[in-house]
Motif scaffolding. Structure first.
Motif, mmCIF file in Angstrom:
data_model
loop_
_atom_site.group_PDB
_atom_site.id
_atom_site.type_symbol
_atom_site.label_atom_id
_atom_site.label_comp_id
_atom_site.label_asym_id
_atom_site.label_seq_id
_atom_site.Cartn_x
_atom_site.Cartn_y
_atom_site.Cartn_z
ATOM 1 N N ALA A 66 -4.133 4.595 0.691
ATOM 2 C CA ALA A 66 -4.414 5.660 1.612
ATOM 3 C C ALA A 66 -4.213 7.311 1.241
ATOM 4 O O ALA A 66 -2.850 7.544 1.694
ATOM 5 C CB ALA A 66 -3.957 4.654 2.321
ATOM 6 N N SER A 101 1.151 -0.863 0.210
ATOM 7 C CA SER A 101 -0.099 -0.075 -0.166
ATOM 8 C C SER A 101 1.341 1.498 0.503
ATOM 9 O O SER A 101 2.005 0.752 0.476
ATOM 10 C CB SER A 101 -1.299 -0.142 1.207
ATOM 11 N N SER A 120 -4.041 10.938 3.479
ATOM 12 C CA SER A 120 -4.390 10.991 4.895
ATOM 13 C C SER A 120 -5.303 12.326 4.996
ATOM 14 O O SER A 120 -5.635 12.963 4.486
ATOM 15 C CB SER A 120 -2.906 11.607 6.088
ATOM 16 N N ASP A 143 -7.728 7.357 7.509
ATOM 17 C CA ASP A 143 -6.952 7.518 6.202
ATOM 18 C C ASP A 143 -8.574 7.504 5.332
ATOM 19 O O ASP A 143 -9.079 6.144 5.317
ATOM 20 C CB ASP A 143 -6.195 6.856 5.755
ATOM 21 N N CYS A 164 0.403 11.712 2.615
ATOM 22 C CA CYS A 164 -0.001 12.442 3.778
ATOM 23 C C CYS A 164 0.773 13.829 3.830
ATOM 24 O O CYS A 164 1.719 13.306 2.440
ATOM 25 C CB CYS A 164 0.906 11.993 5.111
ATOM 26 N N THR A 199 -3.628 -1.055 -3.009
ATOM 27 C CA THR A 199 -3.865 0.290 -1.879
ATOM 28 C C THR A 199 -3.722 1.353 -1.337
ATOM 29 O O THR A 199 -1.996 1.046 -2.101
ATOM 30 C CB THR A 199 -4.041 -0.399 -0.607
ATOM 31 N N VAL A 210 -9.083 4.607 2.401
ATOM 32 C CA VAL A 210 -8.631 3.951 1.310
ATOM 33 C C VAL A 210 -9.496 3.818 0.288
ATOM 34 O O VAL A 210 -10.752 3.213 0.558
ATOM 35 C CB VAL A 210 -8.651 2.832 2.400
ATOM 36 N N PRO A 217 -1.869 1.486 5.789
ATOM 37 C CA PRO A 217 -3.628 2.632 5.958
ATOM 38 C C PRO A 217 -3.256 2.956 7.046
ATOM 39 O O PRO A 217 -3.382 1.492 8.218
ATOM 40 C CB PRO A 217 -4.329 2.509 5.198
ATOM 41 N N GLU A 218 -3.455 4.223 8.141
ATOM 42 C CA GLU A 218 -4.123 4.600 10.291
ATOM 43 C C GLU A 218 -5.546 4.157 9.090
ATOM 44 O O GLU A 218 -6.645 5.204 8.253
ATOM 45 C CB GLU A 218 -3.186 5.666 10.023
ATOM 46 N N ARG A 275 0.291 5.940 0.723
ATOM 47 C CA ARG A 275 -0.252 6.291 2.121
ATOM 48 C C ARG A 275 0.406 7.837 1.619
ATOM 49 O O ARG A 275 1.899 8.066 1.584
ATOM 50 C CB ARG A 275 -0.025 6.215 3.412
#
Length: 92
Positions: free
Chosen positions: A58, A22, A60, A47, A26, A56, A49, A43-44, A24
Motif C-alpha cells: 500500500a 502487508s 499512502s 492508500d 508512506c 499486499t 493498494v 493499508p489505510e 505500507r
C-alpha cells in the motif's frame, strides 16, 4: 513504485510470522526533509493498494509522487541482505 521479484520473496520470508501480511509505504521525516518509509501495517482507506504474488503493498497518498520512480529491491552482501529503495531522491 516498482517492486522486484527478489523484494517480494524477501518480504514474504520476513512476514512469515507476522499477523499482518502487508507493507505500507508512506512519507516520514528524514534528516533534511521527507523521505519514504516502509512499515508492516494494514493499508489505510485512501492508500493505493496492489497485490504482488499474495503480498499486499500500500502506498499512502502523500507518498505517491515520491515513490513514482522508485524500485523496491534487495541488496545482498556476503553476510546479509536488506531492502533498498533504488531511485529515491536524496533530501540532503
Amino acid at each position: 513504485m516498482n517492486i522486484t521479484n527478489e523484494a517480494i520473496d524477501f518480504m514474504k520470508t520476513a512476514l512469515e510470522d507476522e499477523e499482518v501480511k502487508s507493507v505500507r509505504i508512506c512519507t516520514e521525516a528524514g534528516c533534511c526533509g521527507p523521505t519514504l518509509g516502509l512499515h508492516i501495517a494494514a493499508p489505510e482507506a485512501t492508500d493505493d493498494v496492489k497485490d504482488y504474488d499474495g503480498l499486499t503493498f500500500a502506498v499512502s497518498k502523500d507518498a505517491e509522487a515520491m515513490a513514482e520512480n522508485v524500485t523496491l529491491d534487495v541488496e545482498s552482501t556476503e553476510d546479509s541482505a536488506s531492502l533498498v529503495l533504488r531511485g529515491l531522491q536524496e533530501t540532503c
